[in-house]
Design an enzyme around this catalytic site. Structure first.
Site, short mmCIF file in Angstrom:
data_model
loop_
_atom_site.label_atom_id
_atom_site.label_comp_id
_atom_site.label_asym_id
_atom_site.label_seq_id
_atom_site.Cartn_x
_atom_site.Cartn_y
_atom_site.Cartn_z
N ARG A 1 39.55 50.66 69.48
CA ARG A 1 38.28 50.08 69.08
C ARG A 1 37.15 50.27 70.08
O ARG A 1 36.02 50.57 69.70
CB ARG A 1 38.40 48.57 68.82
CG ARG A 1 38.80 48.23 67.43
CD ARG A 1 39.61 46.97 67.45
NE ARG A 1 40.82 47.23 68.18
CZ ARG A 1 41.95 47.65 67.61
NH1 ARG A 1 42.01 47.78 66.31
NH2 ARG A 1 43.03 47.92 68.31
N THR A 2 37.42 50.08 71.34
CA THR A 2 36.31 50.12 72.29
C THR A 2 35.68 51.52 72.29
O THR A 2 34.47 51.68 72.14
CB THR A 2 36.78 49.72 73.70
OG1 THR A 2 37.35 48.42 73.61
CG2 THR A 2 35.61 49.69 74.69
N LYS B 1 44.65 67.06 87.80
CA LYS B 1 44.79 67.98 88.95
C LYS B 1 44.55 67.26 90.26
O LYS B 1 44.63 67.86 91.32
CB LYS B 1 43.78 69.12 88.83
CG LYS B 1 43.92 69.99 87.61
CD LYS B 1 42.82 71.05 87.65
CE LYS B 1 42.79 71.88 86.37
NZ LYS B 1 41.54 72.66 86.30
N ARG C 1 36.64 52.93 81.14
CA ARG C 1 37.77 51.99 81.09
C ARG C 1 38.77 52.46 82.15
O ARG C 1 39.12 53.63 82.21
CB ARG C 1 38.44 52.00 79.72
CG ARG C 1 39.75 51.24 79.74
CD ARG C 1 40.30 50.99 78.37
NE ARG C 1 39.52 49.98 77.67
CZ ARG C 1 39.90 49.42 76.53
NH1 ARG C 1 41.03 49.79 75.96
NH2 ARG C 1 39.15 48.51 75.94
N HIS D 1 35.94 42.53 80.46
CA HIS D 1 35.67 43.43 79.34
C HIS D 1 34.39 42.89 78.69
O HIS D 1 34.42 42.28 77.62
CB HIS D 1 36.87 43.39 78.37
CG HIS D 1 36.88 44.45 77.33
ND1 HIS D 1 35.79 45.24 77.03
CD2 HIS D 1 37.87 44.87 76.49
CE1 HIS D 1 36.11 46.08 76.06
NE2 HIS D 1 37.38 45.87 75.74
C1 NCD Z 1 41.51 44.54 74.58
C2 NCD Z 1 41.56 45.17 75.97
O1 NCD Z 1 41.62 46.41 76.08
O2 NCD Z 1 41.45 44.42 76.91
N1 NCD Z 1 41.37 45.48 73.56
C3 NCD Z 1 40.10 45.76 73.11
O3 NCD Z 1 39.33 46.38 73.79
N2 NCD Z 1 39.74 45.26 71.93
C4 NCD Z 1 42.60 43.58 74.30
C5 NCD Z 1 44.03 44.04 74.43
O4 NCD Z 1 44.33 45.17 74.75
O5 NCD Z 1 44.89 43.17 74.18
#
Ligand code: NCD
Length: 309
Positions: free
Chosen positions: A57-58, A86, A107, A135
């Site tokens: 999703r992100t 690498k 991320r 997040h």
């Molecule tokens: C979350 C995360 O990556 O922290 N996912 C997301 O971005 N919706 C929650 C999770 O992984 O449980």
């Protein structure tokens, strides 16, 4: 000039209530705009993404948000296919990617990764999840969903259940909720209580109760925010096995809830919400995921346009 122009989004703690509210109004505006008007917002601009951890999703909501406002995206969804494999450093990767793009989403497994990247990047950095730390864009989306579905955030009773120790969305959400007048109940297994270093900061803005028993609060909540036990963050698999399946929201739990309560989850879910309740009117987690596209489009629009849109 709008407050977000060319700004990094590293922690939700850097945003005050007015900032949050201005993102929410910009989001409402994005939802209401005609598609040809939306496409002017990021015309000719490029979003870069660099993901060191899995994501559905992100990353995709950022990409679809950028497309919605007329921009393009490019990036690395899986670092094993990039020169990171690498041995290239995060610093060099960010430096180069920022020269190809106008804004970058990162991320990473490490706390502090986004703040570090922001020091190197010539372009704004958005934290798309940093270790167990934060997040922030998920919390913006969560708060927007609460506001849109319940009309007001102030005055609500909010239960947060699951992995409060490792779940980074929980920390960003709690910091964000600190701007509002809410009653918060944290429910988790003893071993997955909120981390004490963060609890110290959160308590400066917000008071909350802690419990292991969801039944103590379930019938009184306006919002139930469910989280996944973060298996990948456990140092020891056996510890995970002990807490796995601690809370499952299914038809029996739903019956105890208020009629107008809402159930949220940042997703992905594993077994903590039964698919049997997906069609219940309280289940709002898929709407929440969709709102993420609009909140991210609004944020990108504000970062990329000096005078907003
Ligand atoms: C979350 C995360 O990556 O922290 N996912 C997301 O971005 N919706 C929650 C999770 O992984 O449980």
């Amino acid at each position: 000039m709008n407050d977000f122009f060319q700004k990094d989004i590293i922690s939700i703690r850097d945003l005050g209530k007015e900032n949050l509210e201005s993102i929410f109004s910009a989001t409402e505006k994005i939802i209401d705009l005609e598609s040809n008007q939306r496409r002017e917002i990021a015309r000719g601009k490029t979003l870069g993404y660099l993901f060191f951890e899995p994501s559905t999703r992100t990353r995709l909501s950022f990409q679809s948000a950028m497309a919605l406002i007329g921009g393009t995206s490019l990036g690395i969804a899986d670092v094993s296919s990039s020169s990171v494999q690498k041995g290239e450093s995060l610093s060099d990767t960010v430096k180069v990617m920022s020269s190809y793009t106008d804004v970058l989403v990162l991320r990473h497994t490490l706390d502090g990764s986004s703040r570090f990247a922001a020091e190197i990047s010539q372009k704004p950095i958005i934290n798309g999840g940093s270790g167990t730390e934060e997040h922030p864009t998920q919390a913006i989306q969560d708060l927007f969903t609460i506001k849109r579905e319940k009309k007001n955030i102030d005055g609500l009773k909010i239960g947060i259940v699951g992995d409060l120790k490792y779940g980074r969305t929980v920390y960003s959400l709690l910091y964000g909720l600190g701007n509002y007048n809410v009653e918060v109940h944290l429910i988790s297994p003893e071993a997955l209580r909120i981390r004490s270093d963060s609890a110290y900061d959160i308590k400066k803005q917000l008071s909350y109760t802690e419990s292991t028993n969801l039944d103590d609060y379930i019938d009184d909540l306006d919002v139930l925010y469910v989280t996944r036990i973060q298996k990948e963050r456990f140092p020891d698999e056996e510890e995970y096995t002990k807490v796995k399946g601690s809370y499952v929201i299914g038809p029996d739990m739903l019956k105890k809830m208020k009629d107008d309560a809402i159930i949220l989850h940042p997703l992905p879910r594993i077994d903590e919400i039964s698919p049997d309740i997906d069609d219940a009117k309280q289940a709002k987690y898929f709407e929440q995921a969709e709102y993420g596209k609009y909140t991210r489009a609004a944020l990108l629009g504000l970062i990329l346009n000096e005078n907003g849109f």
